[in-house]
Design a protein around this motif. Sequence first.
Motif, PDB file in Angstrom:
ATOM      1  N   SER A   1     -27.812  27.497   5.277  1.00 41.44           N
ATOM      2  CA  SER A   1     -27.975  26.441   6.570  1.00 41.44           C
ATOM      3  C   SER A   1     -26.821  25.248   6.122  1.00 41.44           C
ATOM      4  O   SER A   1     -27.005  24.251   6.901  1.00 41.44           O
ATOM      5  N   ALA A   2     -25.773  25.633   5.400  1.00 42.50           N
ATOM      6  CA  ALA A   2     -24.673  24.638   5.518  1.00 42.50           C
ATOM      7  C   ALA A   2     -23.485  24.993   6.155  1.00 42.50           C
ATOM      8  O   ALA A   2     -23.054  26.094   6.164  1.00 42.50           O
ATOM      9  N   LEU A   3     -22.837  23.775   6.758  1.00 45.42           N
ATOM     10  CA  LEU A   3     -21.482  23.906   7.337  1.00 45.42           C
ATOM     11  C   LEU A   3     -20.398  23.347   6.487  1.00 45.42           C
ATOM     12  O   LEU A   3     -20.309  22.261   6.026  1.00 45.42           O
ATOM     13  N   ALA A   4     -19.383  24.465   6.223  1.00 44.91           N
ATOM     14  CA  ALA A   4     -18.357  23.909   5.181  1.00 44.91           C
ATOM     15  C   ALA A   4     -17.322  23.278   6.177  1.00 44.91           C
ATOM     16  O   ALA A   4     -17.049  23.785   7.282  1.00 44.91           O
ATOM     17  N   PHE A   5     -16.789  22.207   5.717  1.00 42.68           N
ATOM     18  CA  PHE A   5     -15.805  21.447   6.501  1.00 42.68           C
ATOM     19  C   PHE A   5     -14.421  20.724   5.706  1.00 42.68           C
ATOM     20  O   PHE A   5     -14.843  20.505   4.451  1.00 42.68           O
ATOM     21  N   GLU A   6     -13.633  20.357   6.686  1.00 43.01           N
ATOM     22  CA  GLU A   6     -12.524  19.566   6.016  1.00 43.01           C
ATOM     23  C   GLU A   6     -11.748  18.712   6.875  1.00 43.01           C
ATOM     24  O   GLU A   6     -11.713  19.297   7.815  1.00 43.01           O
ATOM     25  N   GLN A   7     -11.931  17.520   6.649  1.00 44.00           N
ATOM     26  CA  GLN A   7     -11.183  16.445   7.647  1.00 44.00           C
ATOM     27  C   GLN A   7     -10.082  15.593   6.574  1.00 44.00           C
ATOM     28  O   GLN A   7     -10.446  15.450   5.716  1.00 44.00           O
ATOM     29  N   ALA A   8      -8.916  15.306   7.288  1.00 40.07           N
ATOM     30  CA  ALA A   8      -7.915  14.363   6.753  1.00 40.07           C
ATOM     31  C   ALA A   8      -7.364  13.373   7.862  1.00 40.07           C
ATOM     32  O   ALA A   8      -7.099  13.921   8.717  1.00 40.07           O
ATOM     33  N   ALA A   9      -7.345  12.195   7.525  1.00 44.60           N
ATOM     34  CA  ALA A   9      -6.727  11.194   8.356  1.00 44.60           C
ATOM     35  C   ALA A   9      -6.528   9.911   7.630  1.00 44.60           C
ATOM     36  O   ALA A   9      -7.311   9.425   6.685  1.00 44.60           O
ATOM     37  N   ALA A  10      -5.712   9.006   7.979  1.00 46.41           N
ATOM     38  CA  ALA A  10      -5.347   7.787   7.580  1.00 46.41           C
ATOM     39  C   ALA A  10      -5.435   7.503   5.990  1.00 46.41           C
ATOM     40  O   ALA A  10      -5.625   6.623   5.417  1.00 46.41           O
ATOM     41  N   GLY A  11      -4.922   8.481   5.235  1.00 43.18           N
ATOM     42  CA  GLY A  11      -4.801   8.789   3.818  1.00 43.18           C
ATOM     43  C   GLY A  11      -6.087   8.992   3.093  1.00 43.18           C
ATOM     44  O   GLY A  11      -6.169   9.038   1.901  1.00 43.18           O
ATOM     45  N   LEU A  12      -7.085   9.395   3.871  1.00 46.52           N
ATOM     46  CA  LEU A  12      -8.561   9.929   3.472  1.00 46.52           C
ATOM     47  C   LEU A  12      -8.579  11.349   3.554  1.00 46.52           C
ATOM     48  O   LEU A  12      -8.101  11.922   4.492  1.00 46.52           O
ATOM     49  N   ARG A  13      -9.445  11.864   2.855  1.00 46.99           N
ATOM     50  CA  ARG A  13      -9.610  13.424   3.108  1.00 46.99           C
ATOM     51  C   ARG A  13     -10.989  13.543   2.549  1.00 46.99           C
ATOM     52  O   ARG A  13     -11.749  12.888   1.696  1.00 46.99           O
ATOM     53  N   LEU A  14     -11.839  14.447   3.689  1.00 41.82           N
ATOM     54  CA  LEU A  14     -13.067  14.505   3.352  1.00 41.82           C
ATOM     55  C   LEU A  14     -13.567  15.936   3.637  1.00 41.82           C
ATOM     56  O   LEU A  14     -13.068  16.480   4.514  1.00 41.82           O
ATOM     57  N   TYR A  15     -14.250  16.514   2.613  1.00 40.34           N
ATOM     58  CA  TYR A  15     -14.667  17.910   2.703  1.00 40.34           C
ATOM     59  C   TYR A  15     -16.136  18.079   2.158  1.00 40.34           C
ATOM     60  O   TYR A  15     -16.555  17.157   1.267  1.00 40.34           O
ATOM     61  N   GLY A  16     -16.397  19.397   2.031  1.00 40.25           N
ATOM     62  CA  GLY A  16     -17.854  19.510   1.349  1.00 40.25           C
ATOM     63  C   GLY A  16     -18.706  20.374   2.332  1.00 40.25           C
ATOM     64  O   GLY A  16     -18.245  21.334   3.106  1.00 40.25           O
ATOM     65  N   TRP A  17     -19.973  20.442   2.095  1.00 41.53           N
ATOM     66  CA  TRP A  17     -20.941  21.128   2.901  1.00 41.53           C
ATOM     67  C   TRP A  17     -22.217  19.948   3.436  1.00 41.53           C
ATOM     68  O   TRP A  17     -22.610  19.245   2.934  1.00 41.53           O
TER      69      TRP A  17
END
Length: 590
Positions: free
Chosen positions: A219-235
């Motif tokens: 039931s999890a969505l894997a993702f990754e985003q990056a902007a403005a020197g920040l990086r977010l990823y996970g489930w």
Amino acid sequence: MSIKRLPDHLVNQIAAGEVVERPASVVKELVENSLDAGAGRIDIAIEQGGVRLIRVQDEGCGIDREELALALARHATSKIASLDDLEGVRSMGFRGEALPSIASVSRLTLTSHAAGAGHAWQVAEGEAEPRPAALPAGTLIEVRDLFYNTPARRKFLKAEKTEFAHIETLVKRLALARFDVRFRLQHNGREVFALAVAERPEEQARRLALLLGEEFVQSALAFEQAAAGLRLYGWLGLPAFSRSQPDMQYFYVNGRMVRDKLVTHAVRQAYQDVLYQGRHPAYVVFLEIDPAQVDVNVHPTKHEVRFRESRLVHDFLFRSLHQVIAGAGPGGEAPSTRPVPPSSYSQPPRAETLAPYPRQTAMPLRVAEGRAAYALAFEAQRPVPGPDATDSTEEAAPPLGFALAQLHGVYILAQGREGLILVDMHAAHERITYERLKAHQAAGRIPSQPLLVPERVKVSTVEAELCEESAASFEALGLQIDRLDQETLVVRAIPAILRGADAAGLVRDLLADLRAHGSSRRLHEEINRVLATMACHGSVRANRALGREEMNALLRELERTERGGQCNHGRPTWARLDMKDLDALFKRGR
């Protein structure tokens, strides 16, 4: 009474009151030291919930003989040497308090075999000179009889089962942060789990399933985003996989597990209108940020952090997670276990990001006479191929397939590529209508309703200044506020859609959010609540007969709608029974 300098041992015991709350606190400090030492394998053995023994062994770089005794001294560390190091700290530990604090309330033995040394050396608290010992490369720390010399602290410990449960939860958190490290946990000689290094997607899925359950992985969505020197990823757990308690929420900043009000607020807003009231989302999320932009030296336990650009971080978290959830409908990205990169806050970020979520298309709206509600007028569409189409057409079927029939005037039955799809007609239409109303509302300036009697609101000077700074933003949302004096505001108009609302309470809540988080979506949330009610009343009701074209039009619109997997109240809008599920029901192939 004269002033006296406290003896070092008493100072360490006082420090231990902050650092060592319970056995799990000891495990945290020791395992984090192992991670800082570059360990690729960490073995943890516990006896009697950690009160009798905590044993942590790693294969890290080890400690030289000359520095063993110093390692047990207060404020002695290899991780920082200056204020600049502290302001950009990359290690898990850095205070130099953990080992001496632990040693002051237990019988601690430190054995280490440094890289390149002929053999290991061992030292215990109170010993000045190390002695030779046998140990492979790495470090072994044994903590026995925790709180033996502070019986008052020991009395506050819970039962053995409870204390070990805290340790197990702690090790799970650490293991979720470092897929590149092998972890092994034992209790009273019984192996609780042994985790191999997880680099490939299936290996990461296996570790997630072992620690959080197979249902989370599905039931999890894997993702990754990056902007403005920040990086977010996970489930991110889908909204349907919600919890009654916030017990499956793991958030890491530069690999460090944290509990932060700003983060919690941003996540709650991202899930705002896709969860049942009182339910909590599940997630494993990693934020990477320049270490100089986050202060981890807030509390001795290092559970709390402070962001230098808190508003930037909050908005990035909210927008990133909101986008992932918005694209999680039937036409968006399916649950996935694609690999999440290991913690790499010292490495350049990957370029891969999520594709934008599908844009909504225009749909005519009409106002129902005699009530404050909207209804959705279905677009005239050409006939859509049905389920009796050719095989090639069926292979190109849309995510929700083609309508077959209605069931008791409540559900739409559709045939998709993988099996049978059931759609809750009212819930689906409610979400479509709600998102259309929000888009319609955001398309122009929100109309305001002047108050017949302007309302005065007493606030602090800081809040009054915040209100002045945010006046333009408030006016764009239909809220007009003037400042009368240093601590008095006057509300002259509110959004027309919120006619009759508690204007003073709304303003106080808005300013409280601005002070705490640097931004507020409370006004949007209040407006959305009204729109959600309008959408509910304006959507198709049970027992309304729909033709095949109307049903297919509803399915296509649901596929294009953000957050189309849930209605405004958090209920699922659709479900799928694939051919395997159906075969199992009828025991086919057995």
